[in-house]
Write a protein that holds these residues in place. Structure first.
Motif, mmCIF file in Angstrom:
data_model
loop_
_atom_site.group_PDB
_atom_site.id
_atom_site.type_symbol
_atom_site.label_atom_id
_atom_site.label_comp_id
_atom_site.label_asym_id
_atom_site.label_seq_id
_atom_site.Cartn_x
_atom_site.Cartn_y
_atom_site.Cartn_z
ATOM 1 N N ALA A 42 80.640 33.542 26.357
ATOM 2 C CA ALA A 42 81.580 33.604 25.795
ATOM 3 C C ALA A 42 82.720 32.877 26.701
ATOM 4 O O ALA A 42 83.388 31.812 26.884
ATOM 5 N N VAL A 43 82.936 33.895 27.754
ATOM 6 C CA VAL A 43 84.403 33.229 28.778
ATOM 7 C C VAL A 43 84.396 31.975 29.178
ATOM 8 O O VAL A 43 84.953 31.451 28.847
ATOM 9 N N ASP A 44 83.019 31.265 29.773
ATOM 10 C CA ASP A 44 83.443 30.388 30.223
ATOM 11 C C ASP A 44 83.086 28.976 29.324
ATOM 12 O O ASP A 44 84.953 28.275 29.729
ATOM 13 N N ALA A 45 83.190 29.353 27.878
ATOM 14 C CA ALA A 45 83.722 28.570 27.128
ATOM 15 C C ALA A 45 85.035 28.185 26.971
ATOM 16 O O ALA A 45 85.591 27.748 26.575
ATOM 17 N N LEU A 46 85.187 29.574 26.563
ATOM 18 C CA LEU A 46 86.652 29.767 25.884
ATOM 19 C C LEU A 46 87.807 29.415 26.739
ATOM 20 O O LEU A 46 88.918 29.289 26.583
ATOM 21 N N LYS A 47 87.609 29.935 27.936
ATOM 22 C CA LYS A 47 88.127 29.132 29.461
ATOM 23 C C LYS A 47 88.542 28.375 29.126
ATOM 24 O O LYS A 47 89.511 28.119 29.522
ATOM 25 N N PHE A 48 87.384 27.827 28.887
ATOM 26 C CA PHE A 48 87.650 25.603 29.484
ATOM 27 C C PHE A 48 88.460 25.581 28.523
ATOM 28 O O PHE A 48 89.794 24.359 28.286
ATOM 29 N N ALA A 49 88.047 26.171 26.835
ATOM 30 C CA ALA A 49 88.739 25.207 26.373
ATOM 31 C C ALA A 49 90.850 25.923 26.160
ATOM 32 O O ALA A 49 91.234 25.101 26.015
ATOM 33 N N HIS A 50 90.920 27.003 26.444
ATOM 34 C CA HIS A 50 92.350 27.559 26.245
ATOM 35 C C HIS A 50 92.722 27.208 27.681
ATOM 36 O O HIS A 50 93.600 26.597 28.030
ATOM 37 N N GLU A 51 92.245 26.567 29.137
ATOM 38 C CA GLU A 51 92.537 25.466 29.981
ATOM 39 C C GLU A 51 93.344 24.465 29.685
ATOM 40 O O GLU A 51 93.926 23.489 30.591
ATOM 41 N N LEU A 67 87.609 38.158 27.668
ATOM 42 C CA LEU A 67 88.456 38.813 29.135
ATOM 43 C C LEU A 67 87.915 39.994 28.897
ATOM 44 O O LEU A 67 87.311 40.622 29.893
ATOM 45 N N PHE A 68 88.481 40.635 28.091
ATOM 46 C CA PHE A 68 88.614 42.244 28.263
ATOM 47 C C PHE A 68 87.275 43.324 28.101
ATOM 48 O O PHE A 68 87.130 43.666 29.060
ATOM 49 N N LYS A 69 87.014 42.383 26.699
ATOM 50 C CA LYS A 69 85.195 42.886 26.200
ATOM 51 C C LYS A 69 84.663 42.517 27.666
ATOM 52 O O LYS A 69 83.644 44.180 28.000
ATOM 53 N N LEU A 70 84.280 42.034 27.977
ATOM 54 C CA LEU A 70 83.321 41.210 29.575
ATOM 55 C C LEU A 70 84.361 42.381 30.461
ATOM 56 O O LEU A 70 83.119 43.200 31.226
ATOM 57 N N ASP A 71 84.993 42.873 31.420
ATOM 58 C CA ASP A 71 85.611 43.638 32.177
ATOM 59 C C ASP A 71 86.646 44.907 32.043
ATOM 60 O O ASP A 71 87.410 44.206 32.567
ATOM 61 N N ALA A 72 87.109 45.729 30.986
ATOM 62 C CA ALA A 72 88.043 46.126 30.213
ATOM 63 C C ALA A 72 89.135 46.276 31.383
ATOM 64 O O ALA A 72 90.833 46.301 31.729
ATOM 65 N N HIS A 73 88.657 47.454 32.822
ATOM 66 C CA HIS A 73 89.425 47.189 33.659
ATOM 67 C C HIS A 73 89.370 47.039 34.353
ATOM 68 O O HIS A 73 90.881 46.845 35.274
ATOM 69 N N GLU A 74 89.502 45.820 34.620
ATOM 70 C CA GLU A 74 89.109 44.901 35.537
ATOM 71 C C GLU A 74 90.378 43.539 34.910
ATOM 72 O O GLU A 74 91.096 43.233 35.619
ATOM 73 N N ASN A 75 89.766 43.471 33.856
ATOM 74 C CA ASN A 75 91.205 42.373 33.012
ATOM 75 C C ASN A 75 91.895 43.303 32.015
ATOM 76 O O ASN A 75 92.778 42.094 31.012
ATOM 77 N N LYS A 76 92.499 44.306 32.184
ATOM 78 C CA LYS A 76 93.685 44.661 31.047
ATOM 79 C C LYS A 76 94.594 44.149 30.786
ATOM 80 O O LYS A 76 95.362 43.516 30.218
ATOM 81 N N ALA A 77 95.267 43.817 32.115
ATOM 82 C CA ALA A 77 96.393 43.571 32.259
ATOM 83 C C ALA A 77 96.984 41.562 32.721
ATOM 84 O O ALA A 77 97.655 41.691 31.096
ATOM 85 N N GLU A 78 95.573 41.162 32.548
ATOM 86 C CA GLU A 78 96.050 39.911 32.129
ATOM 87 C C GLU A 78 95.218 39.648 30.651
ATOM 88 O O GLU A 78 96.089 38.744 29.875
ATOM 89 N N SER A 79 94.545 40.216 29.830
ATOM 90 C CA SER A 79 94.215 39.878 28.349
ATOM 91 C C SER A 79 95.401 40.519 27.721
ATOM 92 O O SER A 79 95.757 40.033 27.144
ATOM 93 N N GLU A 80 96.509 41.548 28.185
ATOM 94 C CA GLU A 80 97.084 42.397 27.371
ATOM 95 C C GLU A 80 98.425 41.107 27.807
ATOM 96 O O GLU A 80 98.805 40.931 26.396
ATOM 97 N N GLN A 81 98.800 40.238 28.453
ATOM 98 C CA GLN A 81 99.808 39.577 29.007
ATOM 99 C C GLN A 81 99.293 38.200 28.316
ATOM 100 O O GLN A 81 100.310 37.399 27.302
ATOM 101 N N MET A 82 97.980 37.710 28.265
ATOM 102 C CA MET A 82 97.943 36.417 27.729
ATOM 103 C C MET A 82 97.569 36.800 25.802
ATOM 104 O O MET A 82 98.324 36.280 24.671
ATOM 105 N N LEU A 83 97.355 37.629 25.298
ATOM 106 C CA LEU A 83 97.742 37.984 23.839
ATOM 107 C C LEU A 83 99.169 38.204 23.683
ATOM 108 O O LEU A 83 99.954 37.775 22.184
#
Length: 166
Positions: A42-51, A67-83
């Protein structure tokens, strides 16, 4: 000549065939994978759409949460900022899920549960049929009642001990 141009389609190979997808089609494909909890695809297709449509709040919302669901620890800050950015777009389609997903992320932080609750209530107000938002609001309220009850017992117990301590 094509250098510096943004792609308008994404190539995807399945059974050897290559399909050209627009950002909207890529979002639909990513959304399907998201719903099936296949976050890595899902991340690849959603990233393409978003970009390719960075101001689209719906694309931003689902990409951030995938992104958060894929790796919560790694992507938490970026996901929060995007939301938070997705909420600012005021996209009517995206707002309920953006608030819900941001609440879920904030709920993973100990000192952010009150803010998470505000986002769950906003999600519920925007989409009264959201079972997850309803569940999160009920859980928070139940925990608050339990804490209040525990505090009353602590206070009452100490008062009881004081009265009969003599």
């Amino acid at each position: 000549p094509t250098e510096g141009r943004r792609p308008t389609t994404v190539s995807e190979t399945g059974d050897g065939n290559v399909n050209k997808l627009t950002p909207r089609e890529a979002f639909r494909r990513g959304y399907q994978d998201f719903k099936l909890e296949r976050y890595s695809t899902a991340v690849d297709a959603l990233k393409f759409a978003h970009e390719n449509e960075p101001e689209n709040g719906l694309f931003m919302t689902y990409y951030a949460h995938a992104l958060f669901k894929l790796d919560a620890h790694e992507n938490k800050a970026e996901s929060e900022q995007m939301l938070r950015a997705a909420i600012k777009t005021a996209d009517r389609q995206a707002l309920p899920d953006a608030h819900l997903f941001l609440g879920l992320i904030l709920n993973t932080r100990e000192n952010k549960t009150r803010e998470a609750q505000q986002h769950f209530k906003a999600a519920l107000q925007l989409n009264p049929g959201s079972h997850e938002a309803q569940r999160q609001v009920r859980l928070y309220e139940m925990r608050q009642r339990q804490r209040a009850g525990a505090e009353e017992q602590d206070d009452g117990g100490s008062l009881f001990k004081k009265l009969f301590k003599k």
